[in-house]
Design a protein around this motif. Structure first.
Motif, PDB file in Angstrom:
ATOM      1  N   PHE A  57     -14.692 -36.568 -69.661  1.00  0.00           N
ATOM      2  CA  PHE A  57     -14.849 -35.425 -70.557  1.00  0.00           C
ATOM      3  C   PHE A  57     -13.531 -34.989 -71.172  1.00  0.00           C
ATOM      4  O   PHE A  57     -13.511 -34.374 -72.242  1.00  0.00           O
ATOM      5  N   GLY A  58     -12.416 -35.318 -70.498  1.00  0.00           N
ATOM      6  CA  GLY A  58     -11.128 -35.024 -71.108  1.00  0.00           C
ATOM      7  C   GLY A  58     -10.938 -35.769 -72.407  1.00  0.00           C
ATOM      8  O   GLY A  58     -10.328 -35.259 -73.359  1.00  0.00           O
ATOM      9  N   ARG A  59     -11.470 -36.979 -72.476  1.00  0.00           N
ATOM     10  CA  ARG A  59     -11.390 -37.751 -73.719  1.00  0.00           C
ATOM     11  C   ARG A  59     -12.197 -37.074 -74.827  1.00  0.00           C
ATOM     12  O   ARG A  59     -11.788 -37.080 -75.992  1.00  0.00           O
ATOM     13  N   LEU A  60     -13.353 -36.522 -74.487  1.00  0.00           N
ATOM     14  CA  LEU A  60     -14.147 -35.793 -75.482  1.00  0.00           C
ATOM     15  C   LEU A  60     -13.305 -34.689 -76.111  1.00  0.00           C
ATOM     16  O   LEU A  60     -13.275 -34.520 -77.338  1.00  0.00           O
ATOM     17  N   VAL A  61     -12.611 -33.927 -75.270  1.00  0.00           N
ATOM     18  CA  VAL A  61     -11.789 -32.826 -75.770  1.00  0.00           C
ATOM     19  C   VAL A  61     -10.608 -33.350 -76.581  1.00  0.00           C
ATOM     20  O   VAL A  61     -10.288 -32.815 -77.653  1.00  0.00           O
ATOM     21  N   ALA A  62      -9.955 -34.405 -76.083  1.00  0.00           N
ATOM     22  CA  ALA A  62      -8.783 -34.938 -76.785  1.00  0.00           C
ATOM     23  C   ALA A  62      -9.150 -35.517 -78.144  1.00  0.00           C
ATOM     24  O   ALA A  62      -8.363 -35.445 -79.094  1.00  0.00           O
ATOM     25  N   LEU A  63     -10.344 -36.091 -78.249  1.00  0.00           N
ATOM     26  CA  LEU A  63     -10.807 -36.611 -79.535  1.00  0.00           C
ATOM     27  C   LEU A  63     -11.234 -35.491 -80.479  1.00  0.00           C
ATOM     28  O   LEU A  63     -11.097 -35.615 -81.697  1.00  0.00           O
ATOM     29  N   SER A  64     -11.757 -34.415 -79.917  1.00  0.00           N
ATOM     30  CA  SER A  64     -12.278 -33.312 -80.720  1.00  0.00           C
ATOM     31  C   SER A  64     -11.225 -32.260 -81.040  1.00  0.00           C
ATOM     32  O   SER A  64     -11.410 -31.465 -81.966  1.00  0.00           O
ATOM     33  N   CYS A  65     -10.157 -32.247 -80.266  1.00  0.00           N
ATOM     34  CA  CYS A  65      -9.051 -31.301 -80.493  1.00  0.00           C
ATOM     35  C   CYS A  65      -7.738 -32.071 -80.588  1.00  0.00           C
ATOM     36  O   CYS A  65      -6.800 -31.831 -79.817  1.00  0.00           O
ATOM     37  N   PRO A  66      -7.628 -33.001 -81.530  1.00  0.00           N
ATOM     38  CA  PRO A  66      -6.453 -33.880 -81.558  1.00  0.00           C
ATOM     39  C   PRO A  66      -5.168 -33.192 -81.978  1.00  0.00           C
ATOM     40  O   PRO A  66      -4.076 -33.717 -81.734  1.00  0.00           O
ATOM     41  N   ASN A  67      -5.286 -32.013 -82.597  1.00  0.00           N
ATOM     42  CA  ASN A  67      -4.097 -31.379 -83.172  1.00  0.00           C
ATOM     43  C   ASN A  67      -3.747 -30.039 -82.536  1.00  0.00           C
ATOM     44  O   ASN A  67      -2.921 -29.302 -83.068  1.00  0.00           O
ATOM     45  N   VAL A  68      -4.363 -29.718 -81.402  1.00  0.00           N
ATOM     46  CA  VAL A  68      -4.027 -28.459 -80.735  1.00  0.00           C
ATOM     47  C   VAL A  68      -2.850 -28.687 -79.799  1.00  0.00           C
ATOM     48  O   VAL A  68      -2.614 -29.810 -79.332  1.00  0.00           O
ATOM     49  N   PRO A  69      -2.071 -27.638 -79.502  1.00  0.00           N
ATOM     50  CA  PRO A  69      -0.935 -27.804 -78.594  1.00  0.00           C
ATOM     51  C   PRO A  69      -1.361 -28.133 -77.172  1.00  0.00           C
ATOM     52  O   PRO A  69      -2.529 -27.975 -76.798  1.00  0.00           O
ATOM     53  N   ARG A  70      -0.406 -28.542 -76.382  1.00  0.00           N
ATOM     54  CA  ARG A  70      -0.667 -29.035 -75.035  1.00  0.00           C
ATOM     55  C   ARG A  70      -1.422 -28.030 -74.177  1.00  0.00           C
ATOM     56  O   ARG A  70      -2.401 -28.374 -73.512  1.00  0.00           O
ATOM     57  N   GLU A  71      -0.980 -26.774 -74.161  1.00  0.00           N
ATOM     58  CA  GLU A  71      -1.608 -25.765 -73.322  1.00  0.00           C
ATOM     59  C   GLU A  71      -3.052 -25.526 -73.722  1.00  0.00           C
ATOM     60  O   GLU A  71      -3.928 -25.350 -72.875  1.00  0.00           O
ATOM     61  N   HIS A  72      -3.321 -25.546 -75.009  1.00  0.00           N
ATOM     62  CA  HIS A  72      -4.682 -25.316 -75.484  1.00  0.00           C
ATOM     63  C   HIS A  72      -5.581 -26.503 -75.138  1.00  0.00           C
ATOM     64  O   HIS A  72      -6.778 -26.327 -74.891  1.00  0.00           O
ATOM     65  N   LEU A  73      -5.011 -27.704 -75.111  1.00  0.00           N
ATOM     66  CA  LEU A  73      -5.788 -28.867 -74.681  1.00  0.00           C
ATOM     67  C   LEU A  73      -6.152 -28.725 -73.208  1.00  0.00           C
ATOM     68  O   LEU A  73      -7.274 -29.046 -72.804  1.00  0.00           O
ATOM     69  N   TRP A  74      -5.221 -28.231 -72.383  1.00  0.00           N
ATOM     70  CA  TRP A  74      -5.506 -28.004 -70.968  1.00  0.00           C
ATOM     71  C   TRP A  74      -6.685 -27.042 -70.825  1.00  0.00           C
ATOM     72  O   TRP A  74      -7.607 -27.276 -70.036  1.00  0.00           O
ATOM     73  N   ILE A  75      -6.657 -25.973 -71.574  1.00  0.00           N
ATOM     74  CA  ILE A  75      -7.718 -24.967 -71.496  1.00  0.00           C
ATOM     75  C   ILE A  75      -9.056 -25.566 -71.934  1.00  0.00           C
ATOM     76  O   ILE A  75     -10.100 -25.311 -71.325  1.00  0.00           O
ATOM     77  N   ALA A  76      -9.035 -26.371 -72.977  1.00  0.00           N
ATOM     78  CA  ALA A  76     -10.273 -27.009 -73.440  1.00  0.00           C
ATOM     79  C   ALA A  76     -10.835 -27.944 -72.381  1.00  0.00           C
ATOM     80  O   ALA A  76     -12.047 -27.998 -72.161  1.00  0.00           O
ATOM     81  N   CYS A  77      -9.958 -28.682 -71.690  1.00  0.00           N
ATOM     82  CA  CYS A  77     -10.419 -29.573 -70.625  1.00  0.00           C
ATOM     83  C   CYS A  77     -10.995 -28.769 -69.458  1.00  0.00           C
ATOM     84  O   CYS A  77     -12.010 -29.153 -68.864  1.00  0.00           O
ATOM     85  N   GLY A  78     -10.352 -27.661 -69.129  1.00  0.00           N
ATOM     86  CA  GLY A  78     -10.875 -26.806 -68.069  1.00  0.00           C
ATOM     87  C   GLY A  78     -12.242 -26.256 -68.415  1.00  0.00           C
ATOM     88  O   GLY A  78     -13.127 -26.149 -67.558  1.00  0.00           O
TER      89      GLY A  78
END
Length: 368
Positions: A57-78
């Motif tokens: 599911f982390g890949r789903l978030v990384a593909l869907s949020c490719p341009n957000v900063p690192r911290e926001h990607l962490w939150i999306a994965c959580g």
């Protein structure tokens, strides 16, 4: 009409979507961190944890949020982990249990600095930790809107559980109204406005709201098209646009797939037309609106790409099926007469059918 097709053709709904696939450069590092955070709760048994990891599911978030900063990607994965746990429980729970779960989650979100009681479902503590971290970098306006959309998502899932318990099957319009919430995308769009402070008159402007609804519809249609085969085999296809269209319009699978693809095309056009109607609120706001919309569109491409890159639906054959568009119709699972099968619920689903998830009871220490 072919009543019993051996193969299902999956329409290529994204052939004209102008935004290409890309992935967040922080994906690998963030995935390791979030996975470690999640495992620390010891929520899942080892076999279930392995099945969960395969879904990626982390890949789903990384593909869907490719341009957000690192911290926001962490939150999306959580947030994806929270979706999973809520959905996994919904596969077994009745209305009363689901409402209790909703109360726990909402209380944790509204009281992130309050320790959770012993014996409570561990999801309350997971949500509390997630939200405590989130509010450190999210604007107040984005926090407020997340709380609104996530509560709406939770209540929509309860409504779906009630539908199933009552044997209620919605028509196309009613289904789409509910599915726009149970797909779980609206709370995810919050990630894209975390560092912004968009005024309500901008965020809730009819043009902006319609663009967001278009993104939601495109994601849910792709999800339902791709997931239909697994769901019909498991006997839980009632919450799927393909099944709904077949029932209401008297179409076979191919006809319903074509209907869904045509709807997808119409919504794409509506979105592109809507972009030309976005008002101006002045340079400082306009640049934020453009960034927000540019981030949102990637959920459509990212969600579609992930379905074929993750083994969730097609195992290792995803890339091949993405090229041929053909998938073998799965046989119906054997069930005893009168047995009830839970439908697909929100954005994340079918774990038990696909990967053999057993019910994991997760409580804080001190619980039974």
């Amino acid at each position: 009409m072919d009543a019993c097709p051996r193969m299902i053709y999956l329409p290529d709904t994204m052939i004209n979507w102008p935004w290409p696939r890309t992935i967040n450069p922080h994906f690998d590092d963030v995935k390791v961190e979030v996975d470690a955070w999640f495992r620390d709760f010891k929520v899942l048994k080892p076999e279930s944890q392995k099945a969960f990891d395969k879904c990626d599911f982390g890949r789903l978030v990384a593909l869907s949020c490719p341009n957000v900063p690192r911290e926001h990607l962490w939150i999306a994965c959580g947030l994806m982990d929270i979706y999973f746990l809520f959905d996994d429980h919904a596969d077994f729970a009745n209305e009363a249990v689901m409402k209790k779960m909703v109360d726990i989650i909402l209380d944790a979100l509204h009281n992130p600095h309050k320790m959770r009681p012993e014996g409570e479902f561990i999801l309350g503590e997971i949500v509390r930790q997630f939200w405590t971290r989130t509010i450190q970098s999210a604007s107040l306006s984005s926090q407020r809107r997340f709380l609104e959309t996530f509560a709406a998502y939770l209540h929509a899932v309860v409504a779906e559980v009630i539908d199933h318990a009552q044997g209620h099957k919605r028509n196309i319009d009613d289904y789409l109204k509910l599915r726009r919430y149970t797909i779980g995308l609206k709370p995810c769009l919050f990630i894209n406005e975390m560092e912004m402070d968009l005024p309500d008159e901008v965020f809730y402007h009819p043009v902006i709201m319609d663009l967001s609804e278009c993104i939601t519809d495109l994601v849910l249609i792709d999800n339902d098209i791709i997931s239909y085969n697994k769901e019909q085999a498991a006997g839980c296809e009632d919450h799927n646009i393909v099944s709904i269209v077949m029932s209401e319009l008297g179409l076979d699978i191919s006809g319903a797939m074509a209907w869904a693809a045509q709807y997808h095309t119409k919504v794409q056009k509506r979105y592109m037309d809507g972009l030309t109607k976005v008002p101006s609120w002045g340079p400082s706001i306009d640049v934020l609106v453009k960034k927000y919309l540019d981030l949102n569109v990637m959920w459509v491409r990212g969600n579609h790409s992930w379905h074929y890159e993750s083994p969730r639906y097609f195992g290792t054959k995803g890339p091949e099926i993405q090229k041929t568009r053909l998938v073998s119709l799965l046989p119906k699972a054997n069930r005893k007469a009168g047995a009830s099968v839970k439908p697909q619920l929100p954005f994340l689903s079918l774990f038990n059918f696909m990967f053999g998830f057993g019910r994991d009871i997760y409580r804080r220490p001190g619980g039974e």
